[in-house]
Design a protein around this motif. Structure first.
Motif, PDB file in Angstrom:
ATOM      1  N   UNK A 198       0.808  -1.243  -0.182  1.00 12.08           N
ATOM      2  CA  UNK A 198       0.042   0.053   0.061  1.00 12.08           C
ATOM      3  C   UNK A 198       0.973   1.218  -0.058  1.00 12.08           C
ATOM      4  N   UNK A 199       1.971   1.046   0.850  1.00  9.50           N
ATOM      5  CA  UNK A 199       2.831   2.526   0.830  1.00  9.50           C
ATOM      6  C   UNK A 199       3.360   2.661  -0.552  1.00  9.50           C
ATOM      7  N   UNK A 200       3.891   1.616  -1.033  1.00  5.20           N
ATOM      8  CA  UNK A 200       4.586   1.557  -2.473  1.00  5.20           C
ATOM      9  C   UNK A 200       3.535   2.371  -3.666  1.00  5.20           C
ATOM     10  N   UNK A 201       2.204   1.862  -3.347  1.00  3.65           N
ATOM     11  CA  UNK A 201       1.533   2.345  -4.542  1.00  3.65           C
ATOM     12  C   UNK A 201       0.950   3.805  -4.100  1.00  3.65           C
ATOM     13  N   UNK A 202       1.028   4.230  -2.781  1.00  2.00           N
ATOM     14  CA  UNK A 202       0.812   5.653  -2.724  1.00  2.00           C
ATOM     15  C   UNK A 202       1.768   6.371  -3.238  1.00  2.00           C
ATOM     16  N   UNK A 203       3.094   6.053  -3.134  1.00  2.00           N
ATOM     17  CA  UNK A 203       4.210   6.770  -3.630  1.00  2.00           C
ATOM     18  C   UNK A 203       4.169   6.334  -5.072  1.00  2.00           C
ATOM     19  N   UNK A 204       3.832   5.548  -5.822  1.00  2.00           N
ATOM     20  CA  UNK A 204       3.630   5.434  -7.126  1.00  2.00           C
ATOM     21  C   UNK A 204       2.615   6.521  -7.850  1.00  2.00           C
ATOM     22  N   UNK A 205       1.495   6.507  -7.049  1.00  2.00           N
ATOM     23  CA  UNK A 205       0.216   7.331  -7.395  1.00  2.00           C
ATOM     24  C   UNK A 205       0.826   8.909  -7.444  1.00  2.00           C
ATOM     25  N   UNK A 206       1.785   9.303  -6.394  1.00  2.00           N
ATOM     26  CA  UNK A 206       2.212  10.358  -6.410  1.00  2.00           C
ATOM     27  C   UNK A 206       3.046  10.791  -7.814  1.00  2.00           C
ATOM     28  N   UNK A 207       4.210   9.766  -8.230  1.00  2.01           N
ATOM     29  CA  UNK A 207       4.912   9.927  -9.240  1.00  2.01           C
ATOM     30  C   UNK A 207       4.184  10.098 -10.533  1.00  2.01           C
ATOM     31  N   UNK A 208       3.161   9.163 -10.501  1.00  2.63           N
ATOM     32  CA  UNK A 208       2.176   9.084 -11.561  1.00  2.63           C
ATOM     33  C   UNK A 208       1.278  10.427 -11.821  1.00  2.63           C
TER      34      UNK A 208
END
Length: 593
Positions: A198-208
Motif C-alpha cells: 500500500x505504501x509503495x502504491x501511494x508513492x507510485x500514485x504521487x509519481x504518476x
C-alpha cells in the motif's frame, strides 16, 4: 492536494478509512439485481464443477471395478453436459460482469466530474490541472478490473471455497483438516506484503500524478516552449520525472508479485502433504478414488484462494488511488448554496457593495472597505494599476469568491443568501481569458442559452460585429473550432464571446478586458454593437484601453484596494487626479506611436 508544482509530491490530507469501501458499495447498490443474476449463475457453475472429481471417485472405486459400462456411459454424458453448462456460465458471467463494472465506473467518474464543476476558482488556481485530470481518468480506470471482475469474482471464489469445503468435509474430515494446516502461514505472508504494498502504491500514485501534471503543463505551453527553443531542456525534465515514475512502478510491482508465488507454493505444499498422508495412510484410511477426488477438490479449493489473494492484492493497489479519488470528492466547495438559500427573482440590476473587505487566505487585503451603490442600467468602468482589485470586484459580484467582511447585494439580496444558479444565470461574464470550446461556432454562441434559435444566434453575432468574419469561414456558423479556439485569432474569439454574452440577455453584464485583443478598426465597429449590448443593463467594464470607457456612467479608479476616484470621464479629467494622469499618459503614448 495543496501543492502547485509538478515536481512536488502531493500530501495525502486524509488517510484511507475502511468506511470508504462502504462508499464504493454505494455505487454497487443500484446494480444489485443484475449482480444477483450473475451470482445465481456462478453458484450453479460451481456446483456443476464439483461433479467432476465426485464422478471420478465413483468411477474408480465402484463403476470400473464392477465393469458397469452403462453407468460409466451415463456418468460420462452427464460430465460432458456439465462442462458445456460451465462454459455457458463463464461466458455469461464475463459479459455481464464487464457491463456492470463499466457502469459503476461511469457513475464514479460522473460523481467526481460533477463535484469538480462545483469547486471554486481557488481550487483550480492552486493545483496543476494535470493532477486533477488524472483523478477523473487514470485513477478511475485503475478500478476497472477491481469492479468489472474482482468484486464478482471474489464472491464467486468465496462461494466456490465454501462449496468445495462442504464436499471435502463430506468425503473425509481428517484430510480436510490436514488441507487447511498451512492457511495461518498464508495469512501471515499476506499481512506482511500488503502493508508494504500500500505504501509503495501511494508513492507510485504521487509519481504518476507528477508525470501527468508535467505533460499537461508542457502541452499547454508548447508555443512558449518552441518560441524559446527549450525542447531539449523540457525533454530532460520529462526524462527525470518519467524515470521517477518508472522506479516507483518497479518497486510497487515487485512487492505486489510476491503474494502470488507465496500462495502458489503453499498450494503445492498442501497437495504434496495430502499425497504423503494418503499414500502412507498416516492417521487416515482412504481409497485410491477418494484420494484422487480429494486432490481434485484441493485444486478447486486453492485456485479460488489464490484468486482471493489476487483480489486482496488488487484491493490494496486500488486503495492508493481510492484515497486520492475520495480526497477530491470530499473537497468542500468554499462557495456553495447556503442551507436556506432562496432563488433570486428576476432582477433589475441594482448592485451594492457595503464596506467590502477581501483577501486571499492569510494575505493582505485586496479590497479594503469598498462601498458603492449602482442603479439599474448604469455602466461602471473599473480602471487602475494591475493588482489593485478590479477583477476581484467582479469576482465577488459573481460570487466566485466570498467577502471576508461587508456584503455584496443585487437588488437588495445578499449574494450569499441566494442560489448560485439563480444569481449567475442573470449575469453575463466575459473574463480576460476568453475561452472557446471545441465544437461549432454556433454551439459556442449558444452556450449560455441552449434553446436559442439559429436566427437569434445570427442576430446576436451581427450586433457585436462577429457575423462578417463568421460567414467568410468555410462552413460559416457550422465551422468546427479546435480546443480553446486555437484556429481563431484572439480578436475573433472575443467577438464570439460578445455574441455569447448578448444572446444570454443578462441584466448584469461584466466585461473584463473584453476588447484587449481586438484591433483598432474592429474596435470602432464593435463600439456601435457594444452600446446596444450595454443598453438597458447594469454593466461593469474593466479596460486598460481608456478610449473604450469614455461614455461610461461612472469611472472608478481602483488603487490599493480602495476607490481612489469616482466620476464621469469629463469630471475626472477636470479633477486632474490619478485618472487624468493615466489617461494623459496613454494619450501621449498613442500620439507618439
Amino acid at each position: 492536494m495543496a501543492r502547485n508544482r509538478f515536481d512536488e509530491d502531493e500530501e495525502l490530507v486524509q488517510e484511507f478509512k475502511w468506511s470508504h469501501y462502504k462508499r464504493v458499495g454505494e455505487y454497487v447498490t443500484p446494480y444489485k439485481p443484475a449482480i444477483g443474476k450473475v451470482l445465481i449463475v456462478i453458484i450453479l457453475a460451481n456446483i456443476a464443477s464439483m461433479l467432476g472429481p465426485y464422478f471420478m471417485k465413483i468411477a474408480i472405486d465402484d463403476v470400473i471395478p464392477q465393469k458397469n459400462l452403462q453407468l460409466l456411459a451415463i456418468i460420462t454424458v452427464v460430465f460432458l453436459l456439465s462442462l458445456f453448462f460451465i462454459a455457458w456460465c463463464m461466458r455469461y458471467r464475463i459479459l455481464a460482469i464487464t457491463e456492470i463494472g463499466q457502469d459503476i465506473l461511469k457513475d464514479m467518474r460522473y460523481s467526481i466530474f460533477e463535484h469538480l464543476q462545483r469547486l471554486p476558482f481557488s481550487y483550480f488556481d492552486n493545483r496543476p490541472h494535470g493532477k486533477i485530470l488524472i483523478r477523473v481518468v487514470n485513477y478511475i480506470n485503475t478500478l476497472s478490473d477491481l469492479l468489472s471482475n474482482g468484486l464478482i469474482n471474489l464472491i464467486s471464489d468465496i462461494i466456490s471455497v465454501i462449496i468445495t469445503l462442504a464436499f471435502m468435509f463430506f468425503i473425509d474430515v481428517k484430510l480436510t483438516l490436514y488441507s487447511l494446516i498451512l492457511l495461518p502461514i498464508l495469512f501471515g505472508i499476506v499481512m506482511i506484503i500488503t502493508t508494504k504494498q500500500r505504501k509503495a502504491y501511494q508513492h507510485l500514485s504521487n509519481k504518476q500524478s507528477n508525470l501527468n501534471a508535467y505533460i499537461h503543463e508542457s502541452i499547454s505551453g508548447i508555443k512558449i516552449t518552441q518560441s524559446f527553443a527549450r525542447e531539449k531542456e523540457n525533454a530532460r525534465i520529462f526524462d527525470e520525472v518519467s524515470d521517477e515514475y518508472r522506479t516507483a512502478w518497479m518497486k510497487a510491482v515487485k512487492i505486489q508479485f510476491l503474494l502470488w508465488p507465496g500462495v502458489q507454493n503453499i498450494s503445492v505444499l498442501t497437495t504434496s502433504l495430502i499425497y504423503f498422508i494418503g499414500i502412507r495412510q498416516i492417521g487416515v484410511d482412504v481409497s485410491t478414488g477418494t484420494l484422487i477426488a480429494f486432490i481434485g477438490y484441493i485444486n478447486n479449493f486453492w485456485n479460488p484462494v489464490i484468486n482471493i489473494g489476487n483480489f486482496y492484492n488488487s484491493l490494496i493497489t486500488a486503495t492508493a488511488y481510492l484515497e486520492r479519488i475520495f480526497e477530491t470528492m470530499d473537497e468542500i466547495p468554499d462557495i456553495q448554496n447556503a442551507p436556506n438559500a432562496q432563488v433570486l427573482p428576476p432582477i433589475k440590476g441594482q448592485v451594492t457593495f457595503e464596506n467590502v473587505v477581501f483577501r486571499y487566505e492569510e494575505g493582505k487585503n485586496i479590497l479594503d472597505g469598498v462601498s458603492f451603490d449602482i442603479t439599474p442600467g448604469e455602466t461602471i468602468a473599473l480602471v487602475g494599476p494591475t493588482g489593485a482589485g478590479k477583477t476581484t470586484i467582479i469576482n465577488l459580484l459573481s460570487r466566485f469568491y466570498d467577502v471576508n467582511e461587508g456584503s455584496v447585494k443585487v437588488d437588495g439580496f445578499d449574494v450569499r443568501d441566494v442560489t448560485l444558479e439563480s444569481l449567475r444565470t442573470q449575469m453575463g461574464v466575459m473574463l480576460q481569458d476568453t475561452f472557446v470550446f471545441s465544437g461549432t461556432i454556433m454551439d459556442n454562441i449558444r452556450y449560455g442559452k441552449l434553446d436559442a434559435t439559429e436566427e437569434e444566434i445570427i442576430a446576436a453575432a451581427k450586433v457585436v460585429r462577429a457575423h462578417d468574419f463568421i460567414k467568410e469561414l468555410k462552413d460559416g456558423y457550422n465551422t468546427v473550432v479546435e480546443e480553446r479556439g486555437s484556429t481563431l485569432s484572439a480578436g475573433q474569439r472575443q467577438l464570439i464571446s460578445f455574441a455569447r454574452a448578448l444572446l444570454a440577455d443578462p441584466k448584469i453584464l461584466i466585461l473584463d478586458e473584453a476588447t484587449s485583443s481586438i484591433d483598432t478598426k474592429t474596435e470602432e465597429l464593435l463600439q456601435e454593437g457594444l452600446q446596444q449590448l450595454l443598453k438597458g443593463r447594469t454593466s461593469f467594464i474593466i479596460a486598460h484601453r481608456l478610449s473604450t470607457i469614455k461614455n461610461s456612467s461612472q469611472i472608478f479608479y481602483i488603487s490599493e484596494g480602495k476607490i481612489a476616484e469616482a466620476g464621469t470621464h469629463d469630471e475626472l479629467i477636470e479633477h486632474k487626479g490619478l485618472y487624468h494622469y493615466l489617461y494623459q499618459s496613454q494619450y501621449d503614448l498613442v500620439r507618439v506611436s
